[in-house]
Design a protein around this motif. Structure first.
Motif, PDB file in Angstrom:
ATOM      1  N   THR A 113       0.705  -1.275  -0.103  1.00  0.00           N
ATOM      2  CA  THR A 113       0.058   0.155  -0.051  1.00  0.00           C
ATOM      3  C   THR A 113       1.223   1.491  -0.014  1.00  0.00           C
ATOM      4  O   THR A 113      -0.076   1.901  -0.433  1.00  0.00           O
ATOM      5  CB  THR A 113      -1.297   0.103   1.339  1.00  0.00           C
ATOM      6  N   ALA A 114       2.049   1.205   0.487  1.00  0.00           N
ATOM      7  CA  ALA A 114       2.947   2.335   0.641  1.00  0.00           C
ATOM      8  C   ALA A 114       3.683   2.016  -0.896  1.00  0.00           C
ATOM      9  O   ALA A 114       4.236   2.893  -1.607  1.00  0.00           O
ATOM     10  CB  ALA A 114       3.963   2.249   1.665  1.00  0.00           C
ATOM     11  N   SER A 115       4.423   1.130  -1.076  1.00  0.00           N
ATOM     12  CA  SER A 115       6.105   0.896  -1.413  1.00  0.00           C
ATOM     13  C   SER A 115       5.295   1.271  -3.149  1.00  0.00           C
ATOM     14  O   SER A 115       6.106   1.394  -3.848  1.00  0.00           O
ATOM     15  CB  SER A 115       6.515  -0.467  -1.161  1.00  0.00           C
ATOM     16  N   PHE A 116       4.197   0.343  -3.182  1.00  0.00           N
ATOM     17  CA  PHE A 116       3.086   1.043  -4.949  1.00  0.00           C
ATOM     18  C   PHE A 116       3.711   2.679  -5.348  1.00  0.00           C
ATOM     19  O   PHE A 116       3.304   2.923  -6.578  1.00  0.00           O
ATOM     20  CB  PHE A 116       2.026   0.515  -4.933  1.00  0.00           C
ATOM     21  N   GLY A 117       3.143   3.898  -4.545  1.00  0.00           N
ATOM     22  CA  GLY A 117       3.660   4.957  -4.696  1.00  0.00           C
ATOM     23  C   GLY A 117       1.948   5.720  -4.858  1.00  0.00           C
ATOM     24  O   GLY A 117       1.476   4.814  -4.405  1.00  0.00           O
ATOM     25  N   PRO A 118       1.600   6.524  -5.295  1.00  0.00           N
ATOM     26  CA  PRO A 118       0.972   7.655  -5.418  1.00  0.00           C
ATOM     27  C   PRO A 118      -0.418   6.340  -6.242  1.00  0.00           C
ATOM     28  O   PRO A 118      -1.154   7.390  -6.223  1.00  0.00           O
ATOM     29  CB  PRO A 118       1.456   8.797  -6.050  1.00  0.00           C
ATOM     30  N   LEU A 119       0.488   6.018  -7.129  1.00  0.00           N
ATOM     31  CA  LEU A 119      -0.547   5.092  -8.206  1.00  0.00           C
ATOM     32  C   LEU A 119      -1.237   4.111  -7.834  1.00  0.00           C
ATOM     33  O   LEU A 119      -2.494   4.253  -8.088  1.00  0.00           O
ATOM     34  CB  LEU A 119       0.349   4.705  -9.317  1.00  0.00           C
ATOM     35  N   ALA A 120      -1.257   4.236  -6.493  1.00  0.00           N
ATOM     36  CA  ALA A 120      -2.692   3.547  -5.939  1.00  0.00           C
ATOM     37  C   ALA A 120      -3.602   3.593  -5.363  1.00  0.00           C
ATOM     38  O   ALA A 120      -4.664   2.882  -5.102  1.00  0.00           O
ATOM     39  CB  ALA A 120      -1.358   2.951  -4.156  1.00  0.00           C
ATOM     40  N   LYS A 121      -4.102   5.270  -5.871  1.00  0.00           N
ATOM     41  CA  LYS A 121      -4.799   5.893  -5.503  1.00  0.00           C
ATOM     42  C   LYS A 121      -6.042   5.932  -6.890  1.00  0.00           C
ATOM     43  O   LYS A 121      -6.901   6.188  -6.359  1.00  0.00           O
ATOM     44  CB  LYS A 121      -4.536   7.290  -5.202  1.00  0.00           C
ATOM     45  N   GLU A 122      -5.101   5.214  -7.601  1.00  0.00           N
ATOM     46  CA  GLU A 122      -5.568   5.460  -9.588  1.00  0.00           C
ATOM     47  C   GLU A 122      -6.781   3.835  -8.458  1.00  0.00           C
ATOM     48  O   GLU A 122      -7.382   3.112  -9.901  1.00  0.00           O
ATOM     49  CB  GLU A 122      -5.131   5.137 -10.475  1.00  0.00           C
ATOM     50  N   LEU A 123      -6.386   2.993  -7.873  1.00  0.00           N
ATOM     51  CA  LEU A 123      -6.694   1.600  -7.923  1.00  0.00           C
ATOM     52  C   LEU A 123      -7.960   1.826  -6.851  1.00  0.00           C
ATOM     53  O   LEU A 123      -8.472   2.024  -5.757  1.00  0.00           O
ATOM     54  CB  LEU A 123      -5.576   1.153  -7.778  1.00  0.00           C
ATOM     55  N   THR A 124      -8.284   0.140  -6.710  1.00  0.00           N
ATOM     56  CA  THR A 124      -9.968  -0.408  -5.954  1.00  0.00           C
ATOM     57  C   THR A 124      -8.758  -1.862  -5.149  1.00  0.00           C
ATOM     58  O   THR A 124      -8.747  -2.035  -6.060  1.00  0.00           O
ATOM     59  CB  THR A 124     -11.023  -0.071  -5.715  1.00  0.00           C
ATOM     60  N   THR A 125      -9.319  -1.122  -3.725  1.00  0.00           N
ATOM     61  CA  THR A 125      -8.836  -2.649  -3.270  1.00  0.00           C
ATOM     62  C   THR A 125      -9.520  -3.146  -2.762  1.00  0.00           C
ATOM     63  O   THR A 125     -10.542  -2.577  -1.851  1.00  0.00           O
ATOM     64  CB  THR A 125      -7.574  -2.420  -1.921  1.00  0.00           C
TER      65      THR A 125
ATOM     66  N   ARG B 223      10.680   9.673  22.471  1.00  0.00           N
ATOM     67  CA  ARG B 223       9.511  10.068  22.647  1.00  0.00           C
ATOM     68  C   ARG B 223       9.130  10.559  21.329  1.00  0.00           C
ATOM     69  O   ARG B 223       8.342  10.650  20.225  1.00  0.00           O
ATOM     70  CB  ARG B 223       9.363  11.370  23.876  1.00  0.00           C
ATOM     71  N   SER B 224      10.441  11.381  20.062  1.00  0.00           N
ATOM     72  CA  SER B 224      10.897  11.614  19.011  1.00  0.00           C
ATOM     73  C   SER B 224       9.844   9.999  18.230  1.00  0.00           C
ATOM     74  O   SER B 224       9.014  10.843  16.982  1.00  0.00           O
ATOM     75  CB  SER B 224      11.973  12.100  17.937  1.00  0.00           C
ATOM     76  N   PHE B 225      10.109   9.541  18.531  1.00  0.00           N
ATOM     77  CA  PHE B 225       9.163   7.918  17.727  1.00  0.00           C
ATOM     78  C   PHE B 225       7.525   8.381  17.734  1.00  0.00           C
ATOM     79  O   PHE B 225       7.022   8.145  16.887  1.00  0.00           O
ATOM     80  CB  PHE B 225       9.948   6.875  18.242  1.00  0.00           C
ATOM     81  N   SER B 226       7.328   8.543  18.527  1.00  0.00           N
ATOM     82  CA  SER B 226       5.801   8.538  18.937  1.00  0.00           C
ATOM     83  C   SER B 226       5.294   9.540  18.119  1.00  0.00           C
ATOM     84  O   SER B 226       4.118   9.162  18.220  1.00  0.00           O
ATOM     85  CB  SER B 226       5.898   8.328  20.873  1.00  0.00           C
ATOM     86  N   VAL B 227       5.825  10.514  18.488  1.00  0.00           N
ATOM     87  CA  VAL B 227       5.414  11.611  17.593  1.00  0.00           C
ATOM     88  C   VAL B 227       5.603  10.970  15.717  1.00  0.00           C
ATOM     89  O   VAL B 227       4.056  11.782  14.818  1.00  0.00           O
ATOM     90  CB  VAL B 227       5.929  12.692  17.756  1.00  0.00           C
ATOM     91  N   VAL B 228       6.496   9.942  15.076  1.00  0.00           N
ATOM     92  CA  VAL B 228       6.510  10.208  13.916  1.00  0.00           C
ATOM     93  C   VAL B 228       5.247   9.563  13.891  1.00  0.00           C
ATOM     94  O   VAL B 228       4.266   9.000  13.154  1.00  0.00           O
ATOM     95  CB  VAL B 228       7.334   9.386  14.093  1.00  0.00           C
ATOM     96  N   ALA B 229       5.605   8.370  15.031  1.00  0.00           N
ATOM     97  CA  ALA B 229       3.863   7.562  15.186  1.00  0.00           C
ATOM     98  C   ALA B 229       2.232   8.097  14.405  1.00  0.00           C
ATOM     99  O   ALA B 229       1.421   7.472  14.080  1.00  0.00           O
ATOM    100  CB  ALA B 229       3.967   6.406  15.957  1.00  0.00           C
ATOM    101  N   GLY B 230       3.080   8.826  15.940  1.00  0.00           N
ATOM    102  CA  GLY B 230       0.998   9.840  15.390  1.00  0.00           C
ATOM    103  C   GLY B 230       0.832  10.420  14.314  1.00  0.00           C
ATOM    104  O   GLY B 230      -0.227  10.384  14.091  1.00  0.00           O
ATOM    105  N   GLU B 231       2.161  10.371  13.120  1.00  0.00           N
ATOM    106  CA  GLU B 231       2.087  11.147  12.322  1.00  0.00           C
ATOM    107  C   GLU B 231       1.499  10.610  10.866  1.00  0.00           C
ATOM    108  O   GLU B 231       1.678  11.317  10.207  1.00  0.00           O
ATOM    109  CB  GLU B 231       2.727  12.758  12.440  1.00  0.00           C
ATOM    110  N   LEU B 232       2.615  10.246  11.014  1.00  0.00           N
ATOM    111  CA  LEU B 232       2.674   9.637   9.365  1.00  0.00           C
ATOM    112  C   LEU B 232       1.601   8.865   9.214  1.00  0.00           C
ATOM    113  O   LEU B 232       1.265   7.737   9.673  1.00  0.00           O
ATOM    114  CB  LEU B 232       4.347   8.772   9.545  1.00  0.00           C
ATOM    115  N   THR B 233       0.987   9.364   8.133  1.00  0.00           N
ATOM    116  CA  THR B 233       0.055   8.694   7.163  1.00  0.00           C
ATOM    117  C   THR B 233       0.370   7.237   6.089  1.00  0.00           C
ATOM    118  O   THR B 233       1.748   7.449   5.937  1.00  0.00           O
ATOM    119  CB  THR B 233      -1.235   8.782   6.775  1.00  0.00           C
ATOM    120  N   THR B 234      -0.404   6.392   5.654  1.00  0.00           N
ATOM    121  CA  THR B 234      -0.250   5.458   4.913  1.00  0.00           C
ATOM    122  C   THR B 234       0.047   6.783   3.439  1.00  0.00           C
ATOM    123  O   THR B 234       1.539   6.287   2.551  1.00  0.00           O
ATOM    124  CB  THR B 234      -1.091   4.850   4.273  1.00  0.00           C
ATOM    125  N   ALA B 235      -1.210   7.541   3.048  1.00  0.00           N
ATOM    126  CA  ALA B 235      -0.955   8.484   2.089  1.00  0.00           C
ATOM    127  C   ALA B 235       0.463   9.032   2.058  1.00  0.00           C
ATOM    128  O   ALA B 235       0.870   9.598   1.062  1.00  0.00           O
ATOM    129  CB  ALA B 235      -2.058   9.499   2.298  1.00  0.00           C
TER     130      ALA B 235
END
Length: 290
Positions: free
Chosen positions: A210-222, A250-262
């Motif tokens: 879902t991430a490695s495929f890149g932004p082209l994943a938005k063109e698909l239906t899973t 603590r910075s790891f937790s910040v990344v965890a809360g902010e980083l999304t698959t998109a």
């Protein structure tokens, strides 16, 4: 995840368990020199730059050591103390340390991963960002009409999805994916070739990350995976105990809360268009005050 023999996975675990067993479990309260390791993939290098930047924002001296090889090789570097931490995904990491693990839901995978870690290693909070397996069909496909048979060819992108991961997972829970049995696979050099063939009908579906495929994943239906056929693959930091200070953790937790698959998929698209991963990560970090 690239399927590995149980012998290789066991060797990695034994090596890490043996050499890290004597590490101090008490984290340092002062910023220390930190080396973030990365494998050869775009995702690994990008995530390393993101975590490095987050730790650097706490005042620690941080460098990134890229292109360390595959999972076995960069875990060996972590084992030897050449790197302090490496970014990973939960499902693949669990099956490296426990080849018999069966958990597939995000929290269950994380709990089993913590139980399986050798002495001297820990993981931080996992992010909502995932790089999980999914079966994708062309955009606009009516899911109720999707029925796969043994003669359907499934596309994969080279280096991102191992067909064996798909074949071995699907039969576990046949109601999902309408009892599909994927026997034929077409390997593509990149996502654009794969999407083009999907839209032309040359392949019936794509097995993607879902991430490695890149932004082209938005063109698909899973296809929905309500039965959790494919294990969760949430981004997570794996690190040596006794090196990182509390602020870094603590910075790891910040990344965890902010980083999304998109976020991750879009940034992968930028990297593959030629923008250095450090620059892409730096922009994201700035947008999230890291």
């Amino acid at each position: 995840m690239t399927v590995r023999s149980s012998v290789l996975a066991t060797a990695v675990v034994v090596s890490i368990a043996g050499l890290l067993g004597g590490c101090s479990a008490a984290p340092s309260s002062e910023p220390a020199a930190v080396v973030v390791g990365a494998g050869n993939s775009d995702v690994s290098r990008l995530l390393a730059q993101i975590y490095a930047g987050a730790v650097r924002s706490t005042g620690a001296d941080v460098t990134v050591d890229e292109d360390l090889g595959d999972r076995a090789e960069y875990l060996a570097a972590l084992d030897r103390g050449e790197v302090t931490m490496v970014p990973e995904v939960t499902g693949d990491l669990l099956r490296t340390f426990d080849t018999l693990a069966t958990a597939t839901e995000a929290e269950d995978v994380f709990v089993e991963l913590n139980r399986s870690l050798p002495a001297g290693l820990s993981v931080g909070d996992y992010a909502t960002a995932e790089d999980r397996l999914a079966i994708a069909v062309a955009s606009g496909t009516v899911l109720d009409d999707v029925v796969f048979g043994e003669d359907v060819t499934i596309g994969v992108v080279e280096g991102e999805v191992d067909p064996l991961d798909v074949v071995h997972a699907v039969p576990r829970r046949e109601p999902t994916f309408t009892g599909a049995s994927f026997g034929e696979f077409m390997v593509y050099p990149d996502a654009q070739f794969a999407v083009d063939d999907l839209n032309s009908g040359a392949v019936g579906a794509l097995a993607i990350r879902t991430a490695s495929f890149g932004p082209l994943a938005k063109e698909l239906t899973t296809l929905p995976d309500d039965d959790h056929v494919f294990p969760a693959q949430n981004v997570v930091p794996l690190y040596r105990n006794g090196v990182l200070g509390e602020s870094a953790l603590r910075s790891f937790s910040v990344v965890a809360g902010e980083l999304t698959t998109a976020d991750l998929a879009d940034m992968i698209g930028e990297v593959r268009s030629g923008v250095p991963s450090g620059d892409v990560a730096g922009r994201w970090l700035g947008e999230h005050n890291l």
